[in-house]
Motif scaffolding. Structure first.
Motif, PDB file in Angstrom:
ATOM      1  N   VAL A 154     -56.877   0.425  16.083  1.00 35.30           N
ATOM      2  CA  VAL A 154     -55.930   0.958  15.096  1.00 35.30           C
ATOM      3  C   VAL A 154     -55.477  -0.159  14.148  1.00 35.30           C
ATOM      4  CG1 VAL A 154     -53.622   1.965  14.788  1.00 35.30           C
ATOM      5  CG2 VAL A 154     -55.161   2.869  16.545  1.00 35.30           C
ATOM      6  N   ILE A 155     -55.230  -1.347  14.697  1.00 36.92           N
ATOM      7  CA  ILE A 155     -54.825  -2.465  13.821  1.00 36.92           C
ATOM      8  C   ILE A 155     -55.964  -2.775  12.831  1.00 36.92           C
ATOM      9  CG2 ILE A 155     -54.160  -4.903  13.725  1.00 36.92           C
ATOM     10  CD1 ILE A 155     -53.036  -4.591  16.570  1.00 36.92           C
ATOM     11  N   TYR A 156     -57.185  -2.802  13.365  1.00 37.65           N
ATOM     12  CA  TYR A 156     -58.328  -3.123  12.504  1.00 37.65           C
ATOM     13  C   TYR A 156     -58.488  -2.073  11.400  1.00 37.65           C
ATOM     14  CZ  TYR A 156     -63.042  -4.013  10.925  1.00 37.65           C
ATOM     15  OH  TYR A 156     -64.129  -4.265  10.128  1.00 37.65           O
ATOM     16  N   LEU A 157     -58.391  -0.806  11.783  1.00 40.38           N
ATOM     17  CA  LEU A 157     -58.554   0.264  10.799  1.00 40.38           C
ATOM     18  C   LEU A 157     -57.412   0.225   9.777  1.00 40.38           C
ATOM     19  CD1 LEU A 157     -60.463   2.550  10.067  1.00 40.38           C
ATOM     20  CD2 LEU A 157     -59.165   4.064  11.547  1.00 40.38           C
ATOM     21  N   ALA A 158     -56.206  -0.108  10.252  1.00 44.85           N
ATOM     22  CA  ALA A 158     -55.064  -0.184   9.336  1.00 44.85           C
ATOM     23  C   ALA A 158     -55.307  -1.267   8.278  1.00 44.85           C
ATOM     24  CB  ALA A 158     -53.783  -0.488  10.121  1.00 44.85           C
ATOM     25  N   LEU A 159     -55.927  -2.379   8.676  1.00 42.10           N
ATOM     26  CA  LEU A 159     -56.243  -3.429   7.694  1.00 42.10           C
ATOM     27  C   LEU A 159     -57.162  -2.875   6.607  1.00 42.10           C
ATOM     28  CD1 LEU A 159     -56.926  -6.502  10.051  1.00 42.10           C
ATOM     29  CD2 LEU A 159     -55.011  -6.216   8.467  1.00 42.10           C
ATOM     30  N   ASN A 160     -58.140  -2.075   7.037  1.00 44.34           N
ATOM     31  CA  ASN A 160     -59.058  -1.462   6.073  1.00 44.34           C
ATOM     32  C   ASN A 160     -58.319  -0.549   5.106  1.00 44.34           C
ATOM     33  OD1 ASN A 160     -62.158  -1.766   6.847  1.00 44.34           O
ATOM     34  ND2 ASN A 160     -60.937  -1.795   8.711  1.00 44.34           N
TER      35      ASN A 160
END
Ligand code: PFF
Length: 476
Positions: A154-160
């Motif tokens: 979720v953190i990674y996708l939020a960065l995107n």
């Protein structure tokens, strides 16, 4: 939307200030988890040297030609994928839409692995390397867990989402400019460590002495799919990037540079990993855990410096992954903006909301949901196989047929020679490859791969999706 409006939309999106900016962005999209995570483990699973040779042929014969074709169509029309196809013929809209769908499904598992890379930055710093014997088990425990990988995903996708919602300019490009070279330097450093370990020679033999007896139709399909995945081809990403290219740029040279950089990154990753793997007496066909297990093991032997280098390696890997996944999310977003007339922010939020659900299913399919199968495979493998073995290869084939048979040869020549001002000596070779050789080659590889693969029903499902898209192309 009238063409002029679409062009205005284009202007608002992005523009490459300089040639190096474009090359870095295109290479940023190409170089990612595909090179560092996926290429080494596919090489391990497909027997080493022979796979690499077949892969190189796929990259430089099929991949490079398709990349030139994607840049050409993009720059000729100044439109993103779907619009570019549509501006020639409405019937072809589905090929662009298939690209957007591929981007969407790749984003159904890519952020899961991106989350692992991000997690490993912190794990490297917090004791992972202190007991090298348990690194392998720690990885399996981590990815089969329920909440921890989900949080990182979720953190990674939020960065995107954050990056794409603001437009791709700015931070990410700067980060890429610094961290991409860092990744290369670290890979070279790891290679030196790796090849100097005792027993490393076996790894080099595995990579460079082909064992042809292990090759099957399945190997060719894996190599072709990987070539498309790694070069970001077959889904219109490079059409979109080409649409921002200056009319003075030499398309074929840019394509050759990006292809070469991408291939070097993949080969460096393999040369970094396999000698160490053999030196540690590990199994080459261990699948997706490869980079997450072997790299920390190499660094574990180096004390505090190793801890730091391991963390930097995973930061660089995360950023390489980000510059790729951002381009995937951008393809889907561009489709919704251009074709469904959505605003940028809602387009990004809506698509990423669905992606999050797909990613949750993918991540859990490695653990608690491992018993749930779709066409015989778990969710993670479903999205992976569906996209890289079916959608991207067929997407590339459609593009080749479209360019070879539906776009005027004079127009292609005009675009590729910048109106006769630059030379393209191999134009005829390229044209015949695109028109005849590549469509036939992909068809043969796809059929032999489908026959060799266990997931025939999944393959047929993928083909059915494409047929349905084609039938409803007017609605896309
Ligand atoms: N090329 C990226 C990688 O190797 O990680 C993945 C990817 C990005 C595939 C963009 C397709 C794409 F359009």
């Amino acid at each position: 939307m009238p063409k002029t409006e679409q062009r205005v939309e284009q202007k608002q999106r992005e523009n490459w200030g300089s040639r190096i900016g474009f090359i870095l962005a295109a290479a940023g999209s190409a170089i990612g988890l595909g090179n560092i995570w996926r290429f080494p483990y596919l090489t391990g699973e497909n027997g080493g040297g022979a796979f690499i040779i077949i892969y190189l042929a796929c990259v430089f014969i099929v991949g490079l030609s398709i990349m030139i074709a994607e840049f050409t169509i993009g720059r000729r029309t100044s439109l993103a994928a779907v619009g570019a196809y549509k501006s020639y013929s409405r019937r072809w809209t589905f090929a662009g839409a298939l690209g957007a769908l591929s981007g969407f499904f790749i984003m159904g598992f890519y952020p899961v692995v991106g989350g692992w890379a991000l997690a490993y930055v912190f794990k490297s710093l917090t004791g992972l390397l202190s007991s090298p014997e348990t690194i392998g088990d720690a990885f399996s425990a981590f990815i089969t867990g329920t909440y921890e990988p989900l949080i990182w995903m979720v953190i990674y996708l939020a960065l995107n989402v954050f990056i794409v919602a603001r437009g791709v300019k700015g931070g990410i490009e700067t980060a890429g400019k610094v961290l991409m070279p860092t990744l290369f330097v670290l890979l070279v450093f790891i290679i030196f460590r790796s090849v100097s370990l005792e027993g490393a020679v076996e790894g080099l033999k595995f990579l460079f002495m082909p064992k042809w007896e292990d090759v099957s139709g399945q190997t060719f399909l894996a190599a072709l799919g990987q070539a498309f995945f790694s070069l970001s081809l077959g889904m219109g990403c490079m059409i979109t990037y080409g649409s921002y290219l200056d009319k003075k740029e030499n398309l074929q040279r840019n394509a050759a540079i990006v292809t070469t950089m991408d291939t070097c990154a993949a080969l460096l990753a393999a040369i970094a990993i396999f000698p160490a793997l053999f030196a540690f007496g590990m199994e080459p066909a261990q699948g997706p855990g490869l980079v997450f297990v072997v790299v920390p093991q190499i660094f574990a032997k180096m004390g505090a410096l190793g801890v730091l280098l391991s963390a930097i390696f995973f930061v660089a890997l995360t950023v390489a992954a980000l510059t790729s996944s951002v381009s995937l999310l951008e393809v889907v977003t561009a489709y919704l903006i251009d074709e469904k007339k959505m605003d940028r922010k809602p387009a990004v939020y809506a698509s990423s909301a669905v992606m999050i659900i797909l990613c949750i299913l993918s991540s859990l399919s490695l653990g608690v949901l491992s018993g749930v199968k779709l066409f015989g495979v778990g969710f993670f493998d479903f999205f992976d196989i569906l996209t890289d073995k079916i959608f991207l290869a067929i997407g590339g084939m459609l593009l080749a047929i479209f360019v070879g048979w539906f776009v005027k040869k004079e127009d292609l020549k005009d675009e590729l020679t910048n109106g006769g001002t630059v030379e393209f000596k191999l134009f005829e070779v390229w044209y015949n490859l695109i028109k005849y050789v590549i469509p036939v080659a992909i068809a043969i590889i796809a059929v032999s791969g489908i026959m060799a693969i266990e997931q025939t029903s999944l393959m047929l499902f993928g083909l059915a999706v494409i047929v349905v898209l084609a039938i409803f192309s007017k609605k896309l």
